[in-house]
Enzyme design. Structure first.
Site, PDB file in Angstrom:
ATOM      1  N   HIS A  48     -23.912 -48.838 -16.916  1.00 15.41           N
ATOM      2  CA  HIS A  48     -25.056 -49.576 -17.474  1.00 15.41           C
ATOM      3  C   HIS A  48     -26.213 -49.562 -16.469  1.00 15.41           C
ATOM      4  CE1 HIS A  48     -27.461 -53.250 -17.330  1.00 15.41           C
ATOM      5  NE2 HIS A  48     -27.395 -53.311 -18.641  1.00 15.41           N
ATOM      6  N   ASN A  49     -25.913 -49.863 -15.228  1.00 16.89           N
ATOM      7  CA  ASN A  49     -26.966 -49.874 -14.207  1.00 16.89           C
ATOM      8  C   ASN A  49     -27.528 -48.476 -13.973  1.00 16.89           C
ATOM      9  OD1 ASN A  49     -26.122 -52.534 -13.991  1.00 16.89           O
ATOM     10  ND2 ASN A  49     -26.383 -52.595 -11.778  1.00 16.89           N
ATOM     11  N   LYS A  73     -20.155 -51.611 -16.336  1.00 15.48           N
ATOM     12  CA  LYS A  73     -21.359 -52.264 -15.787  1.00 15.48           C
ATOM     13  C   LYS A  73     -22.089 -51.300 -14.838  1.00 15.48           C
ATOM     14  CE  LYS A  73     -24.518 -55.136 -14.448  1.00 15.48           C
ATOM     15  NZ  LYS A  73     -24.641 -55.529 -13.119  1.00 15.48           N
ATOM     16  N   SER A 116     -24.587 -58.604 -16.846  1.00 17.30           N
ATOM     17  CA  SER A 116     -25.956 -58.091 -16.718  1.00 17.30           C
ATOM     18  C   SER A 116     -26.950 -59.064 -17.325  1.00 17.30           C
ATOM     19  CB  SER A 116     -26.106 -56.731 -17.399  1.00 17.30           C
ATOM     20  OG  SER A 116     -27.468 -56.317 -17.280  1.00 17.30           O
ATOM     21  N   GLU A 118     -29.825 -47.798 -16.629  1.00 13.30           N
ATOM     22  CA  GLU A 118     -31.020 -48.606 -16.325  1.00 13.30           C
ATOM     23  C   GLU A 118     -31.946 -47.832 -15.351  1.00 13.30           C
ATOM     24  OE1 GLU A 118     -30.001 -52.689 -15.116  1.00 13.30           O
ATOM     25  OE2 GLU A 118     -31.364 -52.446 -13.431  1.00 13.30           O
TER      26      GLU A 118
END
Ligand code: NBP
Length: 476
Positions: free
Chosen positions: A185-186, A182, A128, A189
């Site tokens: 995480h997105n 990940k 990222s 976000e």
């Protein structure tokens, strides 16, 4: 063979990652399907360090020291499989293939199993930070066989972002764990961005403030608990003026948010696992609503608002209320994301250390933020913490902002300002803390029409009531 690491796929991400390795003193073998990108990397940035360019896959693989470490940085999906298949005939036992693209974790699990059967290591690696992070230090989330991290880890930690001297990179867990983390995480976000957008909208409608004025407020917020990359860039974006029109940049951008799919994957997986990630889901749907053009057209001028005109008496108090509501909603979104990681970790047997994930998200990545330190501390206090917002520190933070949070969500509703993420986070908070939920009624209804049975509060067992008969109860 003299390269210590190879990178194939030299578009923006691969190119910058290769440069990052080179700048850290590694000899980097570089390769791209079309040779032009390899040539342009050498022409533009050959001075960054020691590159070994190759036109063919065979030469590329041959130029790397064994056991080889090869990072694939191509478009996710079929291109990744195509590159893996092209590499395989040239690889030897113990070589490590690293996919740094945004792969969907089930694909990573499949690829890891396939390569393991061939005696090869496959590392699904979340990266990222965009192109800037790839060059100057991303947050790196590698999964795959743990033993591969012994030799690969130090190199990745070298090129990753550092916070207080600690690398933003650690081994996440077996097979798909890295790409899964990940993905979440997105998703976080998405939630974070939506919450910030709602805060901006509230300040805009509540205060009638200009974009630049709101940008200044975000600037002040960035000096406190909310300090983070996303708050920082929001302050910057809001103060940016469009050169062509002289208007605030945010006011000339079409209000239809797009997505590449990681938010959708996160929500789909949460539905599969049964984890309520309402913040991420609302954020994903909010983007979908913004893009629902025919529906928005049909509603325009037709659906009444019957909303009040916002009268803010104390400007500073209102701004502080929005800030507290944003912080509390944000904590809920993170808490839900970490729940999803825990659920997936249990489901797939990954053993993910959530505190370590918060630690490697402190720098390099899009959701980098000061308060992630607090999340790491919470999981250090209790690694099996069932609910992040129930950690004493966070329970206290949320508790202090609770009245403000309620005022903001209520005022938004009264004044017709949509706050799906703020409102759903507050509902989640009230739901998860409730002594008793109306789920009891749902269970009764299910038993009524489908004989789906229910459990009782006063004794063990599973029961069914003969609703269409004498309403006697039987134990199932
Ligand atoms: P792109 O996602 O735009 O992919 C372009 C690269 O894929 C080029 O090198 C292209 O080669 C190669 N490629 C394709 Br397309 N099909 C191929 C095939 N069949 N065989 C071999 N190579 C093929 O590049 P990017 O934006 O640098 O992203 C790379 C990866 O990193 C993606 O998975 C992305 O999701 C992920 N990622 C991106 C970001 C970001 O901020 N952009 C952040 C984090 C992760 P060619 O030059 O010959 O066409």
């Amino acid at each position: 063979a003299r390269a210590q690491i190879g990178v194939t796929g030299l578009a923006v991400m691969g190119r910058n990652l290769a440069r990052n390795f080179a700048r850290h003193g590694y000899t980097v073998a570089v390769h791209n399907r079309s040779y032009a990108k390899t040539e342009s990397l050498i022409a533009d940035h050959g001075g960054d360090g020691d590159f070994v360019p190759s036109e063919s896959t065979a030469d590329f693989v041959a130029s790397i020291e064994r056991p080889r470490k090869i990072v694939i940085m191509v478009k996710a999906g079929d291109p990744t499989d195509a590159v893996i298949d092209e590499l395989i005939p040239h690889l030897e036992e113990g070589d490590v293939v690293i996919d740094g693209g945004n792969a969907h974790f089930p694909d990573t699990i499949r690829r890891e199993h396939k390569l393991a059967e061939l005696g090869l290591h496959f590392v699904g690696m979340g990266v990222s930070g965009g192109e800037e992070g790839a060059l100057n230090g991303p947050s790196i989330m590698p999964g795959g066989p743990k033993e591969s991290y012994t030799t690969l880890g130090p190199i990745l930690e070298d090129i990753s972002a550092k916070v207080d001297g600690t690398p933003c990179c650690t081994w996440v867990g077996p097979d798909g764990a890295g790409h899964f983390v990940k993905m979440v995480h997105n998703g976080i976000e998405y939630a974070d961005m939506q919450l910030i957008a709602e805060a901006y909208d509230l300040l805009k409608h509540g205060l009638g403030e200009s974009a630049a004025g709101i940008g200044k407020i975000f600037e002040q917020w960035n000096a406190g608990d909310l300090e983070s990359f996303l708050i920082e860039i929001t302050a910057d974006v809001l103060q940016h003026v469009d050169a062509a029109t002289g208007k605030a940049f945010v006011d000339i951008v079409l209000d239809q948010a797009e997505q590449k799919g990681t938010g959708r994957w996160t929500v789909q997986n949460a539905l599969d696992l049964g984890v309520p990630i309402t913040g991420i889901a609302e954020a994903t749907f909010a983007r979908a609503l913004s893009g629902s053009v025919p529906q928005r057209e049909a509603a325009r001028g037709v659906l009444p608002g019957d909303a009040g005109t916002w009268q803010i008496e104390d400007r500073d108090a209102f701004v502080e209320d929005v800030r507290l509501a944003l912080y509390a909603s944000k904590l809920v979104a993170y808490s839900q994301g970490f729940d999803q990681i825990a659920a997936a970790s249990a489901e797939y047997g990954w053993g993910v250390d959530r505190g370590a994930m918060a630690r490697i998200w402190r720098g390099g990545c899009i959701i980098r933020a000061k308060f992630l330190n607090r999340i790491t501390e919470a999981y250090e206090r209790d690694e099996n913490l069932p609910l992040l917002i129930a950690d004493p520190y966070f329970a206290d933070v949320v508790g202090k902002g609770l009245a403000a949070w309620r005022r903001i969500v209520a005022q938004a509703a009264l004044n017709g300002v949509p706050t799906p993420a703020f409102a759903s986070s507050l509902s989640y908070y009230d739901g998860v803390r409730a002594d008793r939920l109306p789920a009891a009624l749902i269970q009764a209804q299910r038993d009524f029409f489908g004989a789906h049975t229910y459990r009782r509060v006063d004794r063990e067992g599973t029961f069914h009531t003969e609703w269409s008969g004498d309403r006697s109860e039987t134990e199932a």
